[in-house]
Scaffold this motif. Sequence first.
Motif, PDB file in Angstrom:
ATOM      1  N   VAL A   1      -0.423  -7.556  -2.956  1.00  0.00           N
ATOM      2  CA  VAL A   1      -0.539  -8.800  -2.197  1.00  0.00           C
ATOM      3  C   VAL A   1      -1.304  -9.842  -3.004  1.00  0.00           C
ATOM      4  O   VAL A   1      -0.862 -10.994  -3.139  1.00  0.00           O
TER       5      VAL A   1
ATOM      6  N   LEU B   1      -6.154 -11.227   6.080  1.00  0.00           N
ATOM      7  CA  LEU B   1      -5.445 -10.226   5.288  1.00  0.00           C
ATOM      8  C   LEU B   1      -6.208  -9.786   4.042  1.00  0.00           C
ATOM      9  O   LEU B   1      -5.628  -9.162   3.153  1.00  0.00           O
TER      10      LEU B   1
ATOM     11  N   LYS C   1      -5.874  -6.264   3.004  1.00  0.00           N
ATOM     12  CA  LYS C   1      -4.565  -5.845   2.496  1.00  0.00           C
ATOM     13  C   LYS C   1      -4.323  -6.326   1.065  1.00  0.00           C
ATOM     14  O   LYS C   1      -3.221  -6.166   0.545  1.00  0.00           O
TER      15      LYS C   1
ATOM     16  N   GLU D   1      -2.759  -3.828  -1.254  1.00  0.00           N
ATOM     17  CA  GLU D   1      -1.573  -3.136  -0.765  1.00  0.00           C
ATOM     18  C   GLU D   1      -0.328  -3.772  -1.384  1.00  0.00           C
ATOM     19  O   GLU D   1      -0.360  -4.885  -1.920  1.00  0.00           O
TER      20      GLU D   1
ATOM     21  N   PRO E   1       3.712  -5.114  -0.696  1.00  0.00           N
ATOM     22  CA  PRO E   1       4.358  -5.763   0.445  1.00  0.00           C
ATOM     23  C   PRO E   1       5.043  -4.817   1.421  1.00  0.00           C
ATOM     24  O   PRO E   1       5.048  -5.071   2.631  1.00  0.00           O
TER      25      PRO E   1
ATOM     26  N   ARG F   1       4.119  -2.183   2.584  1.00  0.00           N
ATOM     27  CA  ARG F   1       3.161  -1.551   3.486  1.00  0.00           C
ATOM     28  C   ARG F   1       2.711  -2.492   4.607  1.00  0.00           C
ATOM     29  O   ARG F   1       1.879  -2.120   5.425  1.00  0.00           O
ATOM     30  N   LEU F   2       3.257  -3.700   4.616  1.00  0.00           N
ATOM     31  CA  LEU F   2       2.849  -4.710   5.593  1.00  0.00           C
ATOM     32  C   LEU F   2       3.922  -4.891   6.664  1.00  0.00           C
ATOM     33  O   LEU F   2       5.106  -4.635   6.427  1.00  0.00           O
ATOM     34  N   SER F   3       3.513  -5.376   7.818  1.00  0.00           N
ATOM     35  CA  SER F   3       4.475  -5.749   8.855  1.00  0.00           C
ATOM     36  C   SER F   3       5.189  -7.035   8.427  1.00  0.00           C
ATOM     37  O   SER F   3       4.761  -7.745   7.500  1.00  0.00           O
TER      38      SER F   3
ATOM     39  N   GLN G   1       2.876  -9.964   8.677  1.00  0.00           N
ATOM     40  CA  GLN G   1       1.895  -9.969   7.586  1.00  0.00           C
ATOM     41  C   GLN G   1       2.546 -10.421   6.289  1.00  0.00           C
ATOM     42  O   GLN G   1       1.960 -11.205   5.528  1.00  0.00           O
ATOM     43  N   GLN G   2       3.754  -9.947   6.032  1.00  0.00           N
ATOM     44  CA  GLN G   2       4.458 -10.375   4.814  1.00  0.00           C
ATOM     45  C   GLN G   2       4.697 -11.884   4.821  1.00  0.00           C
ATOM     46  O   GLN G   2       4.530 -12.551   3.793  1.00  0.00           O
TER      47      GLN G   2
END
Length: 249
Positions: free
Chosen positions: A99, A131, A134, A137, A139, A141-143, A146-147
Motif C-alpha cells: 500500500v 489506513l 495497512k 499490506e 492490495p 488483502r484489503l476490502s 479500502q482499495q
Amino acid sequence: MTATPTLRLENIHKQFHHTPVLSGIDLDVHQGDVVALIGASGSGKSTLLRCINLLEQLDDGQIWLSGDDISVPHINQDRVRSRIGVVFQALNLFPHLSVLDNVTLASKMILKKSKKEASENGMSLLEQVGLAAKAHEYPDRLSGGQQQRVALVRAIATNPDLLLLDEITSALDPQLVGEVLDLVRTLAHEGTTIVMATHEMAFAREVADTVVFLDGGVVCESGSAAEVLDTPRQQRTKEFLHRFRGNIS
C-alpha cells in the motif's frame, strides 16, 4: 480580472473508428471547484476524463491546466500526469507493491522525492484515511472500499492541481460506497479541485458546485446542482434524471 481556470477545455473533439464520442466540449473549472459529470453510459464522460489526463489523443481542441496548454504535441506527459490525480473504475493498484509503495511511487519516480520524504508524506495521508495500519499490506488483502481509498490517497499524494474521478463507487458493494464518498467529501471541503463522473446523484447534489449533463458527446445542460438536478431546462436532462429520481433526496 478573472482568475485563470485550473482546467479549461476548448472545443474538445474525439472519435473512435469514425464514430464521434466527444463533439465540441467546452468547460472551465476553477480552483477549489467540484464538477460532476452525469449522463448515461456511452455519453462520453470517461473518454473526456481520459482526454484530460492525456490517455487519449484529441482529434481537435485544446486543454489548459493552470494556464499551460497540455494538448500541444510532444509535451512531457508524465510531468503533466504528476499534476493530475486520477482514480478510474479499475483501481490499477500495483498488486506486487505494498500500500505504501503504491502511494509513494509517483512522488519518488516523477517528483524525485527521497524515499524518506515520500514515505513520511504517504504515511501521513494513510493515517488521515484510517489506513496507516495497512501500509505494508498488499492490495489483495484489503476490502474494495479500502482499495479505493488507497487509490484516492495515491492520486493526491503528489499534491496535484486537479483530481479526476471516474465512477469510483460503481464496482463497490453498497455498504462500502459510503466510506469512499466520505473521503471525496472531505477532499472537496478541503478545497481540492475535482472533476468526477458519477451516477451518485444525491452525492453530486451535496458536493458539486457545477453539474454537467453529457448526452451524445455534447454538453446538453450545465449549471449549479440545484439548477440541473431540480429544475432542468432540457427535455433530455429531464428524461435522464427521471430514471434516477429515487436516488435524489
